[in-house]
Design an enzyme around this catalytic site. Structure first.
Site, PDB file in Angstrom:
ATOM      1  N   SER A   1       0.840  -1.191   0.000  1.00 14.47           N
ATOM      2  CA  SER A   1       0.000   0.000   0.000  1.00 14.47           C
ATOM      3  C   SER A   1       0.878   1.246   0.000  1.00 14.47           C
ATOM      4  CB  SER A   1      -0.864  -0.014   1.264  1.00 14.47           C
ATOM      5  OG  SER A   1      -1.439   1.248   1.479  1.00 14.47           O
TER       6      SER A   1
ATOM      7  N   TYR B   1      -1.615  -0.356  10.477  1.00 18.50           N
ATOM      8  CA  TYR B   1      -1.864  -1.027   9.201  1.00 18.50           C
ATOM      9  C   TYR B   1      -0.657  -0.856   8.277  1.00 18.50           C
ATOM     10  CZ  TYR B   1      -3.398  -1.338   4.356  1.00 18.50           C
ATOM     11  OH  TYR B   1      -3.464  -1.625   3.025  1.00 18.50           O
TER      12      TYR B   1
ATOM     13  N   LYS C   1       2.233  -3.567   6.590  1.00 17.44           N
ATOM     14  CA  LYS C   1       2.626  -3.659   5.178  1.00 17.44           C
ATOM     15  C   LYS C   1       4.140  -3.474   5.055  1.00 17.44           C
ATOM     16  CE  LYS C   1      -1.372  -4.382   3.232  1.00 17.44           C
ATOM     17  NZ  LYS C   1      -1.606  -5.720   2.642  1.00 17.44           N
TER      18      LYS C   1
END
Lengths: 690, 690
Positions: free
Chosen positions: B128, B156, B160
């Site tokens: 991302s 989050y 990643k």
């Protein structure tokens, strides 16, 4: 005891973990050690127990095994966690990075999840200066402050970085709950000054100092110095070496800091380093000085992932944790050298079988075999500090069980065990000391025998501390801390049982030392309750054993086997007489003999007295001769006519040197069995074969 | 088929995953979808199957469940992996970071470990743009190139980032083996232009477009715009929105790029973005244009973790992957609007019970109930595209089984099933088409009945595609792709069975459509084999049912039930006559009637013909009337005198509209049952109640 805070120490059997456990207990904490023993040895925990004179709960568990880990949280009230467990070899991490990430991250996540579930808020995390990567890529970042941007250069460093991020994320999600101290270690070196614990890397050491030490003791040829073309004073890279004891103390400081944060959360990083960098060659020089010898070394190429300089700016720890290093590289080298010379193979016991019940994860139940199976060999267990087996020229000459259950059985006959605090009978189970009268449970008709319910033979001794043998002499030291609150006896007692096996002279010596570490005086009279059987073929019986004693003078006893006060003659051969032969059912002995009926024995410590042969035994079939020597004034001979517990009557005979029977109730002898604070009880028994 | 490369798509039921599966199959790959359905619905997979006209293997497994994951690798030959599975809500990640780290990292580690074990080298990772954090903290980093230093600002993003590091570490450990494409998504929006699949966030949407869409269809009051005080052209943050179909295609491009790296490994990052940023208000305007309405919105405070501008520099992908976006925000808004209006509740089926056997993880076995239980309700299953149950005013009026096993049983009586390719008997199981003679297995004396071994009633149809009802009309579409290699019949056949339930008029319509998608012509004659029982009390029998038919002209048959060629009269009431009453054992029917004996029927598609009531049935006790309507020229009536399979003789009667019996062997009718490429077979049956 219940007021001690409980710290779960993951990886507590490892190098830094074990030193931290020592400091924690020193500082009044209780420790629970969890370790998968992947790159460490239970031996370190056994030694820690001896070092700190305290039992340490141990779980053989991998943090990745969530279910097993949860049982630890279920079964214990944990106040905080110090999290060392993790794979830590930089080089290996570049080869098997998945394993590093999996192990180091999943282990931490499991731990944190369980902490959350069980309401444990505080964690001190074992991070590493490796998270900084090459701090020389920035201007003015040597010495490295905590604010230096992170940038690990290898998978190991990445896992430490990932865990730091997890801790930060978790703290941010609930910043009134979590208290995290992230300690970024620089280069830990050295060992505990006791020489009992130290660094014991598996395989080829990855770190400079252990490698150097292995070269010094001849386990490795020469030291490889990875690159001397760095821009430093001597061309070798600079590291901030920190004595492992200083490092361990940093954890206590961090823990206390977290404790002060009462209702507030925190997540903060601290460098643990000295602030002073040393080059590889400087450390080499210091170590050479410590060991008084030159270490051969060779300059080889740089090692991938190495950076030029990792020196800590430790100001934040000094300011906030009130901690700084107190020891230097020279101290570390000295302690490392002591550790190395006293334990040239680390925790590996060469020629010693450490058959503790690891397969059942019952590490407390250790059966350790010392010596040479074909010449002379002893097996001892920490249940009762018991002599389990003794082999002379490959033949077992004592009775014993294969496992702990045998010794814990209801009908167990004290076989091979340490008898204490008080061997032999106490009349009516009662005695008076310093104006107080005590009553023990009765377990032998109207009397208390062999200490009754608080008998040492079912107590788990700490250790043993076993070191690699020197010149065929093996030693194993057991420690029992026996507080009065766990006993019918008064006074907190601390007991050492030391076995010394001399293979060349086929002798096993057992030394007892005891001190009252607090509280009142206690009766004491210790012995070893080995049953001998020298028979070679039909070992169901000792029939045919020839026996002689130093003196046939014996304590007269009443119908309850309590001394009448008289000394009488018993029919038994003396050392210079033709031996008495033990037959199918006669003669029966369960009598105490005296070494010298003319001596008024009143010493609490017999150990410095002359060792005298008090019993000789021989069996013509095996041609094995046994001599029992002791410094004690008396000895009980028991022909095992009531032996049970898996054995038969007259399958073994016991010789139990000790103080006079019921001496605690007999004024002339009472002093010899009364131990008060400041005094040391001592005695010695030797079993010698030929 | 076997030459198709197999891609394991983790999280393939999710938004980007499902669109990528569609593109993969379009591009000649086979897909295996693994998804824990935590934030996605199996419905998307069912729809994908309809969309791509192909079965898709599905595993309901969490990647953290190592054992289950391993069975996928054991049971399949996997060529590469596209790894979408992961928790992905930024806001949620700040609240439950441990779950995010655990799930996203452990899942990936398990996957990589198994890839290593099973020799699967290629992985495309769904990263991302969040890994960049706030790229405006550096000069000249908007648009963001892949070289921009990483610095995620939320858990989050940290997960990643951690996975990217793991992939890099792993690649470096074995750089001749691993091929990793790390795709850093910017903001995916839009939906598949078919309207079949799209974004279906659980709960309150976290992303702008889905939220906007839910406001547009009235599921939410108004849009919150988080901050209009950023230094942008209209004060709202700038994002690089990318159509999900473009994004999906980026994965194909990356996969093909990895495939080109034959013996070389790679680990490389590519931005997938358009290179053009849009503000929130610009997107809002585009979406308003697409839906032709104004969306109410409110400016509220900034959202923690949001950064001002995330616009991709997609040059590397353009150069190396030969990929760029082809659709714009307006396209995305149009497709999103189609998806939203056709699926206002996403994959949630309101008033539809999707009782597929999820509890056994047998997602292919679906039993779906449509309609209103108290008025009119049908249950259909994808095994045989079967009508399982039909309730009129709460009363079941058809026979059926609770589960797939009933339908797969050896003695099953085609109850409720779709009959195909060829309903009713084929004389001697043989037929000739275009000069070739075919022989089917015989399953009915000397004949093949109901297609013999390759009967549709035990084949699993894809779907059904069920959409939310509009005005009490429910539809469910089944698809069967029936290649000749899986059949005794010639020609690759593609079949659609469409059920339409109209609650108000209590009618269930079943439409059949079929085409030869390749290969030779095939015989075809499809029908539905429902057994009706209108009886209310004693449902063990249909006794008392009154029946009338459109015409008592019937096909004369020989002793093997094959038409003789003659049309005869049978004794049965016509629609305007006094009804025939079905008694305990008489009359017995297993005869084909003709709708109009004067018509020479030769159409392959009857569906546009007039629907005629061919049978009426009534039971006075239940007062339920059934009309069977069809566009077909014939209908078999069977009074179930040989019914077994858990039912009794005469417990239900079947009405089976279709082409003439054995038409494939009877020249005048043969054309009506011969389907060739380019033609469409069609027919329609309606069950109407009152």
């Amino acid at each position: 005891m219940s007021e001690r805070k409980v710290v779960l120490v993951t990886g507590g059997a490892g190098y830094i973990g074990s030193h931290t456990v020592a400091e924690l207990i020193e500082n009044g904490y209780d420790c629970i050690v969890v370790d998968n023993l992947d790159n460490s040895s239970y031996e370190s925990v056994a030694r820690l127990k001896i070092l700190v004179k305290r039992d340490i709960k141990f779980y053989h568990t991998d943090l990745c095994d969530r279910e097993n880990l949860e049982t630890i949280f279920k079964d214990n009230k944990i106040d905080s966690v110090i999290h060392f467990a993790g794979l830590k070899a930089v080089g290996e991490s570049t080869k098997i990075p998945l394993k590093y990430h999996h192990n180091n991250i999943l282990g931490t996540l499991n731990l944190l999840e369980l902490m959350e579930v069980y309401g444990v808020k505080s964690l001190v995390f074992s991070s590493s200066a490796t998270v900084y990567g090459d701090a020389t890529r920035f201007p003015d970042m040597i010495p490295i402050p905590e604010e230096c941007p992170l940038g690990p250069t290898n998978p190991y460093g990445n896992t430490k970085y990932a865990v730091e991020k997890i801790l930060n994320d978790l703290y941010n999600s609930n910043n009134n709950f979590w208290k995290f101290a992230i300690l970024r270690y620089f280069n830990p070196i050295g060992a505990h000054p006791s020489g009992l614990i130290g660094e014991d890397p598996l395989g080829i050491p990855n770190n400079l100092l252990p490698y150097m030490a292995q070269v010094a003791v001849g386990r490795r040829d020469k030291l490889n110095v990875f690159g001397n073309d760095y821009e430093t004073r001597d061309g070798t890279p600079i590291r901030d070496y920190i004595h492992v004891v200083d490092l361990a103390k940093g954890h206590i400081a961090a823990l206390k800091y977290l404790e002060k944060k009462n209702e507030e959360g925190i997540c903060r990083e601290w460098n643990l380093g000295s602030g002073t960098g040393s080059t590889v060659l400087e450390v080499l020089k210091a170590f050479c000085a410590a060991c008084g010898d030159d270490i051969p070394y060779e300059i080889v190429g740089r090692r991938a992932g190495d950076v030029i300089n990792l020196t800590a700016k430790p100001d934040r720890a000094t300011r906030e944790l009130e901690w700084k290093t107190e020891l230097d590289v020279a101290d570390a080298c000295k302690d490392l050298w002591k550790w190395t010379t006293e334990n040239p193979f680390g925790y590996q016991l060469k020629g010693i079988v450490d058959a503790f019940a690891a397969e059942e994860d019952n590490y407390d139940s250790r059966f350790i075999t010392l010596g040479d199976g074909t010449k002379f060999q002893a097996t001892i267990a920490n249940i009762g500090a018991t002599l389990v087996d003794l082999k002379v020229d490959g033949q077992s000459v004592v009775l014993g069980y294969d496992n702990e259950e045998g010794y814990l059985a209801e009908d167990s006959a004290y076989i091979g065990a340490t008898i204490g605090r008080y061997a032999n009978r106490i009349k009516n189970g009662t005695f008076s000391l310093n104006g107080e009268t005590y009553q023990l449970a009765l377990n032998n008709g109207p009397n208390a025998n062999h200490s009754s319910v608080d008998t040492f033979h079912t107590k788990k001794f700490l250790g043993p501390l076993v070191k690699n043998p020197s010149k065929d002499v093996y030693t194993a030291e057991f420690l029992l801390v026996d507080p009065s609150e766990n006993s019918e006896f008064p006074g907190d007692l601390s007991v050492i049982v030391m076995y010394t096996l001399r293979v060349a002279e086929k002798s096993l010596s057992i030394e007892y030392k005891a001190q009252v570490s607090g509280g009142k005086s206690t009766p004491i009279n210790m012995t070893n309750h080995t049953y001998f059987n020298l028979n070679k073929v039909n070992k169901e019986t000792f029939v045919g054993t020839e026996i002689q004693v130093i003196n046939n003078k014996s304590v007269d006893i009443d119908e309850n086997m309590i001394p009448t006060g008289k000394i009488i003659d018993r029919e038994i051969a003396k050392l210079n007489e033709k031996a008495t032969i033990l037959g199918q059912s006669e003669p029966k002995y369960d009598y105490a003999f005296v070494v010298d009926e003319n001596e008024k024995y009143d010493q609490i410590d017999s150990s410095s007295r002359e060792l005298k042969t008090v019993v000789k035994a021989y069996h013509p079939e095996s041609n094995i001769r046994l001599e029992v020597l002791t410094t004690e004034p008396s000895f009980q001979i028991y022909t095992g006519d009531f032996l049970s517990a898996g054995y038969h009557a007259r399958q073994g005979f016991a010789v139990e040197p000790g103080r006079y029977v019921d001496a605690i109730n007999q004024e002339p002898w009472k002093k010899s069995v009364t131990l008060s604070e400041g005094e040391t009880y001592g005695s010695k028994i030797v079993y010698r074969f030929s």
